[in-house]
Design a protein around this motif. Structure first.
Motif, PDB file in Angstrom:
ATOM      1  N   THR A   1       0.830  -1.200   0.000  1.00 17.01           N
ATOM      2  CA  THR A   1       0.000   0.000   0.000  1.00 17.01           C
ATOM      3  C   THR A   1       0.866   1.252   0.000  1.00 17.01           C
ATOM      4  O   THR A   1       0.524   2.264  -0.629  1.00 17.01           O
ATOM      5  N   ILE A   2       1.986   1.202   0.697  1.00 20.48           N
ATOM      6  CA  ILE A   2       2.873   2.367   0.761  1.00 20.48           C
ATOM      7  C   ILE A   2       3.832   2.390  -0.431  1.00 20.48           C
ATOM      8  O   ILE A   2       4.049   3.434  -1.056  1.00 20.48           O
ATOM      9  N   LEU A   3       4.395   1.228  -0.755  1.00 15.48           N
ATOM     10  CA  LEU A   3       5.383   1.190  -1.834  1.00 15.48           C
ATOM     11  C   LEU A   3       4.758   1.339  -3.221  1.00 15.48           C
ATOM     12  O   LEU A   3       5.417   1.827  -4.138  1.00 15.48           O
ATOM     13  N   GLY A   4       3.499   0.884  -3.381  1.00 14.77           N
ATOM     14  CA  GLY A   4       2.854   0.958  -4.693  1.00 14.77           C
ATOM     15  C   GLY A   4       2.893   2.355  -5.292  1.00 14.77           C
ATOM     16  O   GLY A   4       3.443   2.569  -6.390  1.00 14.77           O
ATOM     17  N   PRO A   5       2.300   3.370  -4.619  1.00 14.28           N
ATOM     18  CA  PRO A   5       2.343   4.731  -5.173  1.00 14.28           C
ATOM     19  C   PRO A   5       3.754   5.280  -5.318  1.00 14.28           C
ATOM     20  O   PRO A   5       4.056   5.987  -6.276  1.00 14.28           O
TER      21      PRO A   5
ATOM     22  N   VAL B   1       4.909   6.536  -8.955  1.00 17.03           N
ATOM     23  CA  VAL B   1       5.314   7.933  -9.135  1.00 17.03           C
ATOM     24  C   VAL B   1       6.821   8.015  -9.351  1.00 17.03           C
ATOM     25  O   VAL B   1       7.304   8.835 -10.141  1.00 17.03           O
ATOM     26  N   GLY B   2       7.568   7.148  -8.659  1.00 13.42           N
ATOM     27  CA  GLY B   2       9.014   7.147  -8.824  1.00 13.42           C
ATOM     28  C   GLY B   2       9.438   6.801 -10.237  1.00 13.42           C
ATOM     29  O   GLY B   2      10.337   7.436 -10.803  1.00 13.42           O
ATOM     30  N   PHE B   3       8.800   5.798 -10.825  1.00 11.35           N
ATOM     31  CA  PHE B   3       9.112   5.441 -12.211  1.00 11.35           C
ATOM     32  C   PHE B   3       8.781   6.595 -13.155  1.00 11.35           C
ATOM     33  O   PHE B   3       9.530   6.879 -14.095  1.00 11.35           O
ATOM     34  N   LEU B   4       7.633   7.247 -12.913  1.00  9.98           N
ATOM     35  CA  LEU B   4       7.241   8.374 -13.762  1.00  9.98           C
ATOM     36  C   LEU B   4       8.237   9.517 -13.654  1.00  9.98           C
ATOM     37  O   LEU B   4       8.707  10.054 -14.662  1.00  9.98           O
TER      38      LEU B   4
ATOM     39  N   TRP C   1      -3.897   4.390  -2.423  1.00  7.58           N
ATOM     40  CA  TRP C   1      -3.014   4.580  -3.571  1.00  7.58           C
ATOM     41  C   TRP C   1      -3.303   5.900  -4.271  1.00  7.58           C
ATOM     42  O   TRP C   1      -2.385   6.642  -4.632  1.00  7.58           O
ATOM     43  N   VAL C   2      -4.588   6.196  -4.492  1.00  7.39           N
ATOM     44  CA  VAL C   2      -4.959   7.432  -5.183  1.00  7.39           C
ATOM     45  C   VAL C   2      -4.514   8.646  -4.381  1.00  7.39           C
ATOM     46  O   VAL C   2      -3.929   9.598  -4.921  1.00  7.39           O
ATOM     47  N   MET C   3      -4.785   8.637  -3.072  1.00  5.80           N
ATOM     48  CA  MET C   3      -4.434   9.775  -2.227  1.00  5.80           C
ATOM     49  C   MET C   3      -2.921   9.976  -2.166  1.00  5.80           C
ATOM     50  O   MET C   3      -2.421  11.100  -2.312  1.00  5.80           O
ATOM     51  N   LEU C   4      -2.172   8.895  -1.966  1.00  7.68           N
ATOM     52  CA  LEU C   4      -0.719   9.012  -1.910  1.00  7.68           C
ATOM     53  C   LEU C   4      -0.135   9.432  -3.256  1.00  7.68           C
ATOM     54  O   LEU C   4       0.798  10.243  -3.309  1.00  7.68           O
TER      55      LEU C   4
ATOM     56  N   ALA D   1      -0.800  13.101  -3.747  1.00  3.00           N
ATOM     57  CA  ALA D   1       0.053  13.893  -2.854  1.00  3.00           C
ATOM     58  C   ALA D   1       1.496  13.921  -3.352  1.00  3.00           C
ATOM     59  O   ALA D   1       2.134  14.984  -3.401  1.00  3.00           O
ATOM     60  N   LEU D   2       2.020  12.747  -3.756  1.00  2.57           N
ATOM     61  CA  LEU D   2       3.396  12.681  -4.238  1.00  2.57           C
ATOM     62  C   LEU D   2       3.565  13.440  -5.550  1.00  2.57           C
ATOM     63  O   LEU D   2       4.541  14.180  -5.732  1.00  2.57           O
ATOM     64  N   THR D   3       2.595  13.274  -6.458  1.00  4.86           N
ATOM     65  CA  THR D   3       2.685  13.951  -7.749  1.00  4.86           C
ATOM     66  C   THR D   3       2.622  15.461  -7.579  1.00  4.86           C
ATOM     67  O   THR D   3       3.385  16.204  -8.208  1.00  4.86           O
TER      68      THR D   3
END
Length: 448
Positions: free
Chosen positions: A25-29, A33-36, A245-248, A251-253
């Motif tokens: 749940t934490i690593l997924g986003p 986002v990291g790959f992007l 996932w959507v919220m994180l 937020a990260l993006t």
């Protein structure tokens, strides 16, 4: 709280407390986002200043070729190099230049002769393509002079026509292809989540059956209640993970776009990264292509104005729940009918084949949204959770009844598959040591 509610609570709490759930749940986003961000960052790193040595045997291209603003191009004559062998040797020994570009004398005549690009570190395809473009542009510039064509006339000759797609009913301009792409992303997410959590249902049933835990559980609850509790409990786990996932991700993006890439969504910068380069040096009339600016504006208009986000998110939740319950019940029946995961192969393929077909049709809908296959698959319950979102993303005019019919058929089919799965589940969950067949499972349906 009823028995089904207790089972739902048990399935939900035990799964969300697992370290694997918390980790994914934490690593997924972060990974997505990291790959992007990594891809964007690497793309920017490719734009480093390259120093290129040019040996021009045509003796006419250098005047315009060396004016490129993207890379530092230097004539080989400045280094005292007169032939290709000397240029290759110089590049090997020099730390000043990255690339040696050789242009043969007959390249201007239009013969089959080609230039050569020597390097120490392999350049990206973008670098090669850009150098090809500026050489082509230099040749075009030379021929313009030979034909006595002015830069203004050439710019008018190269002017491209754009066709804007406008809905005659709503009189609104719509980019159908890009909108269909947004719907396909929604459908792809449903496809992945149904697969991922449907398989979890099947594995959970097999695990409880192989450990004989189910024998204790069914002494207190009915098999149907156990099946529904497990399916719904895992569904809530999936929804919880998806929401996080959507919220994180948002937020990260948002954080990265404001800090690392503050100008990423600037329309002018978007335009500059999407424009086709004007390679004929000195021919470009505007420093920034107006057509590319329009692309950036169209993209922003698509995101903020054209996509019905409220309806899309609502239908996404409905079709995710409906599709998951439909396939999850069938997966639960398969899990109850077998003793191990190796025995599931003969049953999984017929169940998942419609889902895979729906994914293929959804991809096809991007290019041909009004095909008969797209219309039918948006109504058939086994494919509608994926395909219907593509149709809705392109516009809802005239789709109201189609959406209602699709949703109704999905609900009715889910009820039917749940009944079938329940009949198989109640018998298969207590069967051991015997491999079930389709004939055997049909016999279970008639048991009272």
């Amino acid at each position: 709280m009823g028995k089904i509610g207790l089972i739902i609570k048990r399935e939900y709490t035990t799964r969300v407390k697992k370290k694997s759930f918390l980790l994914m749940t934490i690593l997924g986003p972060i990974l997505m986002v990291g790959f992007l961000v990594g891809a964007i960052w690497l793309g920017q790193q490719e734009e480093k200043d390259l120093k290129i040595l040019v040996l021009d045997d045509t003796y006419v291209l250098s005047n315009t070729l060396l004016q490129s603003e993207k890379y530092h191009l230097t004539s080989s004559q400045d280094e005292g190099i007169e032939n290709i062998d000397a240029g290759k040797t110089f590049l090997k020994e020099s730390e000043q230049y990255d690339i040696f570009l050789y242009l043969p004398g007959n390249i201007v005549s239009g013969n089959a002769s080609v230039g050569k690009l020597f390097y120490k570190d392999a350049p990206s395809s973008n670098v090669q393509r850009h150098l090809e473009n500026i050489v082509d542009g230099s040749i075009e510039r030379l021929r313009l002079k030979e034909l006595n064509i002015s830069n203004e006339d050439y710019a008018r000759l190269k002017n491209k026509v754009q066709l804007h797609t406008i809905d005659v009913i709503s009189n609104e301009e719509k980019n159908v292809g890009m909108r269909a792409g947004v719907g396909f992303i929604f459908g792809l997410m449903i496809y992945l989540f149904i697969f991922m959590y449907g398989i979890q249902v099947m594995k959970g049933v097999i695990e409880e059956k192989s450990n004989r835990i189910v024998e204790v559980i069914v002494s207190s609850v009915k098999p149907f209640e156990l099946m529904m509790g497990k399916i719904i409990g895992i569904m809530f786990v999936g929804l919880t993970q998806f929401i996080i996932w959507v919220m994180l991700s948002l937020a990260l993006t948002t954080t990265l776009s404001l800090t690392v890439f503050p100008d990423l969504m600037n329309p002018e910068n978007v335009a500059q990264t999407t424009q086709v380069e004007q390679v004929a040096v000195g021919v470009t009339v505007e420093p920034v292509n107006s057509e590319a600016k329009e692309v950036g504006k169209e993209f922003q208009d698509l995101i903020f104005n054209q996509i019905p986000w409220g309806l899309m998110i609502g239908l996404f939740i409905f079709y995710f729940i409906g599709g998951y319950l439909l396939y999850g019940s069938l997966m639960a029946a398969v899990g109850a009918a077998v003793d191990s995961e190796t025995d599931t192969q003969q049953f999984i393929l017929p169940i998942t084949a419609p889902l895979i077909f729906g994914y293929i049709v959804a991809a096809m809908a991007i290019d041909n949204p009004n095909s008969v296959a797209v219309e039918w698959c948006s109504q058939i319950p086994f494919t509608s959770p994926i395909v219907m979102l593509v149709r809705v993303s392109m516009g809802t005019e005239g789709l109201s009844w189609a959406i209602v019919l699709s949703m109704s058929l999905l609900i009715a089919t889910f009820i039917g598959t749940t009944w079938v799965a329940g009949r198989v589940y109640r018998t298969g969950i207590l069967m051991y040591g015997k491999k079930a067949s389709y004939k055997e499972m049909f016999r279970w349906l008639r048991h009272k």
